[in-house]
Design an enzyme around this catalytic site. Structure first.
Site, PDB file in Angstrom:
ATOM      1  NE  ARG A 224      23.974  49.611  98.092  1.00 43.08           N
ATOM      2  CZ  ARG A 224      23.096  49.770  97.258  1.00 43.08           C
ATOM      3  NH1 ARG A 224      22.523  48.731  96.567  1.00 43.08           N
ATOM      4  NH2 ARG A 224      22.388  50.902  97.526  1.00 43.08           N
TER       5      ARG A 224
ATOM      6  CB  SER B  21       9.937  47.600  93.214  1.00 43.06           C
ATOM      7  OG  SER B  21      11.258  48.183  93.035  1.00 43.06           O
TER       8      SER B  21
ATOM      9  CB  CYS C 290       6.591  59.904  89.601  1.00 46.12           C
ATOM     10  SG  CYS C 290       6.912  60.348  91.654  1.00 46.12           S
TER      11      CYS C 290
END
Lengths: 554, 554
Positions: free
Chosen positions: B26, B43, B47
């Protein structure tokens, strides 16, 4: 009590006064500590009164009781705390080491070595407010029973609440939701919770009130009320509201007569001026709670913040000071919270308008975020408005609204604002992360990132603002758009994944980019900007827009 | 990509690596950003894997998806983010501006101007751990399906979980509560969550695990596991546990082979040493996430804290650094949270034992408090353990456990601990108060008061400790005692309200004072002390004692 023991007299048996008395007696058991109060019922949790009225509390008396069920009356304070509470007595004058006290028309003098003014606040009254049982305030224990009784007996079916501040919103909910009363909530400002939150957050509150069946009249001055045998007439602009009862909830003002008569200095807010050890201008006289002004952590100026949390802390602090300890009451950022139906609303620091009033130039960033990991089944959207100072990037205030976990973000923000933190520091906050409790990046940190990006040129537009001259570009997926299309003509749709290859077709337009919560639209705005297109995005996304949209069809 | 554009290669497509890649692209859209990963699925929210296993998530794939339902695969990153993710490739060597990458036995070289190591962590293995599908770790996406399938097909009915850390506790719950498996949880330390919480908090966790049907074996070394066709044998002390499957969850270690082989400096924790701009010892090579060590905010020393929240923040920070910004990653207090059945457990900073290991002398205060106003119908008790340094009164750590709102108190405490705050500063915290959200004095502030009182001589005893030589004095009301008497002989009962007049009868004894949550006992302890009696009180009161009591009968 020992003869010759130091005598401390405290005026006002509410949070600040009693917290001070109990702590002081623990630290100095040999001292004589007396607390007076003009009323016979005292030491209740005033913030709980709306829930005693509503019936949220199965036992309304619970607000007067300890957690183990004992009523906090004079007996309780005598036996549990070793302090004397003298109720039904009004302090009428401060002399040199004496306090004049009136009871049933008889005046007596109490000797003090230290005098504490914890006289609290009183409800503001409307101009020309009639003295009638149909026109009420809602501030003390005695205000609950008449309304509760009237509702229970069916005598109160329509209620006008004047003022949509904290108490007004709580009362509107109590009347409408739990008693099914027809409620009109009237506010002179153009939003509920004026001065407490900015318009984008207020819009969510307004919508929630209306969804809850409350008729909300904003930006309307109330004329002189007329109480009649059968009801009360409330002129509101060109309209006249008729209700069984009107409750005036237009805020409170500090109760300072006793102090003022004694020549004790009042501050610019009209409350008693105290230093950071809670000393007034008169030697030996101290003050705490809703009758004093604080120093604001953001402005450094005096501020009047009648909040129960502060009163409790001040009472304890003052006890330590009186006991001879080196204790100081710090500056205050003004954290507050209120439940309005199913919305949890919380705020700290300055709103944009408050900042401007103080000559500070604010800018806002708006985000919508899930309050837990987005894949956690009970994840709920919360909306944050982050107010920061242009130039310094100092955090001025944070407001949060939503059905999810908003309050903890404000508790954390309060720590940052109290120490003058910048956007960078807010972005660096650490949080306890596990999927059921938070996203991996806390919404507060995300808000700081969004604000920093805004300073880099990726700018948002307020979720309730207009965008004249802009064409709307919706970068959501087709199935999201189908479910909740952006209303309006000529909306261009390009899913974010196709944006880069579609850039040539998007030239020459000024865009307002929208997505569900904001991040995709922000990313598209950046890509458009890098391509040379003028673009902004809808802060908080469609989610905030839905939450703030009034009118009921969405 | 433009010719001659700067090339950034990132090893590891998890939180730190991808967060860095997306942010960097970005900020520097002209740069070439490539991320490699040895696996094909990447990806995902690691958790969240225990909840994908348990079935808490109706769609386990959700941990791989964006909040709008798109799977985060290579296509997603290419189209949405403009970055190349090269999966199924293993980085095997770092040369001068090149990275050797292996795929299907073929090695290629990738040129880099900046190289980012985000190689993460890997599960620790037991000594002699057999390679068998009956002995598993639980760390990556691929670990879920075999267990999930085995449970769903009824092939896994008994499970041994070795290690009662964060993942071990989550797994024990997942197996027992949602699949009804017979679970044995084995931990070498004498408590669950060793090093993360102190024994009083751990006792509540142990009780909750046992209430949930988990068999908990503490303080037991596990011998060499034997995998057989029909099950796995786990020697535990003199016992042998037999289970359909054993899951080894004894923590993780940083994956540093690539760095070490290249001569990049590792720190004292064994993780990659980085400065506060996340630079390694090799020019142009950076590192972030579970493979690096942080600086601990309390000790100032290196610490290994493999937490998803930190990995995300480091990835973003590093992108800013690489893009040329003046960004620094601050010291870390180590805030963490875990749900164990209906308990919300959270902690930040140092435990007592961690403090002692580092030569810091700690002391604790324990409190039980309602998480909202006590009269709010859904108020729940939470228990806080505050660890502070003797002498300086600096806050070292806070731990919280209970079914109520514990996590927000840790989020707030993290801000205080990160800046080295003292008990006085913790007692001065501001919080957003309304009865549904908090008590008027926040439990964190109360904990600070209790600790400060302890330094004044009003001392508590740990809720799970013994009190040799002390007689028990119960100051609760008769009806409270009747409902839940303090077990043990010779308990003296004097309700607090009668204490002052009963003092002469209490002379000559060393007392342990108890009440429901602690405040009354603390007050009584102070009064006894002022009278000349030696007294301490039970920290956290009967409420904590009940929550920590194991054995099931209470």
């Amino acid at each position: 009590m020992e003869d010759g023991a130091r005598s401390v007299v405290i005026v006002g048996a509410s949070a600040a006064g009693l917290r001070c008395a109990c702590r002081l007696k623990r630290l100095q058991p040999g001292w004589r500590v007396r607390v007076l109060d003009q009323r016979d019922v005292f030491s209740y949790a005033a913030c709980g009164l709306p829930y005693a009225l509503s019936g949220d509390l199965p036992d309304g008396e619970a607000v007067r009781k300890t957690s183990y069920g004992v009523v906090r009356d004079s007996e309780y304070f005598a036996h549990y705390k070793g302090i004397e509470v003298l109720s039904g007595r009004r302090a009428v004058g401060i002399g040199n080491g004496v306090l004049q006290v009136e009871r049933d028309g008889v005046t007596e003098s109490l000797h003090w070595d230290d005098l504490v003014l914890a006289t609290g606040a009183r409800p503001r009254r409307l101009a020309g407010q009639p003295d009638s049982e149909r026109v009420r305030s809602f501030h003390v224990w005695e205000d609950v029973a008449p309304l509760h009784g009237g509702l229970a007996r069916g005598e109160i079916g329509t209620v006008a609440v004047v003022g949509a501040g904290l108490v007004g919103c709580e009362l509107a909910e109590a009347f409408a939701s739990l008693w099914g009363a027809e409620v009109t909530l009237i506010e002179a400002a153009r939003q509920p919770l004026p001065q407490l939150v900015d318009s984008e957050v207020a819009a969510c509150v307004a919508r929630e009130l209306e969804n809850g069946g409350v008729r909300l009249i904003l930006g309307a001055e109330v004329g002189v009320l007329t109480a009649e045998a059968t009801g009360v007439r409330i002129p509101v602009g060109s309209e006249e509201i008729v209700a069984d009862v009107a409750v005036v909830a237009i805020g409170v003002e500090p109760a300072v007569e006793l102090a003022a008569r004694a020549g004790i200095r009042l501050g610019p807010t009209g409350a008693i001026a105290v230093d950071d050890r809670l000393a007034t201008s008169m030697p030996g006289v101290w003050a705490a709670g809703d009758c004093v002004e604080c120093r604001h952590a953001v402005t450094g100026e005096p501020a009047y913040l009648p909040l129960g949390s502060l009163a409790n802390r001040q009472g304890r602090c003052l006890a330590n000071v009186l006991a001879g300890r080196d204790e100081h009451f710090p500056a205050v950022a003004g954290a507050l919270a209120v439940k309005v139906f199913d919305l949890n609303v919380a705020a700290v620091g300055l709103t944009r308008s408050a900042a401007r009033q103080r000559g500070i130039t604010p800018r806002s960033a708006w985000i919508t975020a899930e309050d837990t990991a987005h894949y956690w089944p009970s994840a709920r959207d919360i909306h944050l408005c982050l107010v920061y100072e242009v130039g310094t990037e100092r955090v001025l205030g944070v407001q949060a609204v939503g059905s999810g976990e908003t309050v903890k973000r404000i508790d954390v923000a309060a720590q940052l604002i109290a120490r003058g933190a910048t956007l960078t520091e807010l972005g660096n906050i650490e949080h306890a992360y596990a999927p059921p409790f938070a996203p991996a990046l806390d919404p507060l940190a995300v808000a700081a990132f969004v604000a920093a990006n805004q300073e880099d040129g990726v700018a948002g537009v307020a979720p309730v603002a207009g965008w004249p001259g802009r064409a709307v570009l919706d970068v959501r997926l087709a199935e999201e758009i189908e479910q909740d299309p952006f209303s309006g003509d000529g909306v261009r749709t390009v899913p974010l994944e196709l944006l880069r290859e579609s850039l040539p077709e998007l030239d020459g337009e000024r865009w307002l980019v929208v997505c569900e919560r904001g991040p995709r639209a922000a990313e598209a705005t950046r890509v458009l900007g890098q391509h040379g297109c003028e673009a902004r995005y809808l802060g908080g996304g469609m989610s905030w827009r839905r939450a703030a949209h009034r009118g009921g069809d969405r």
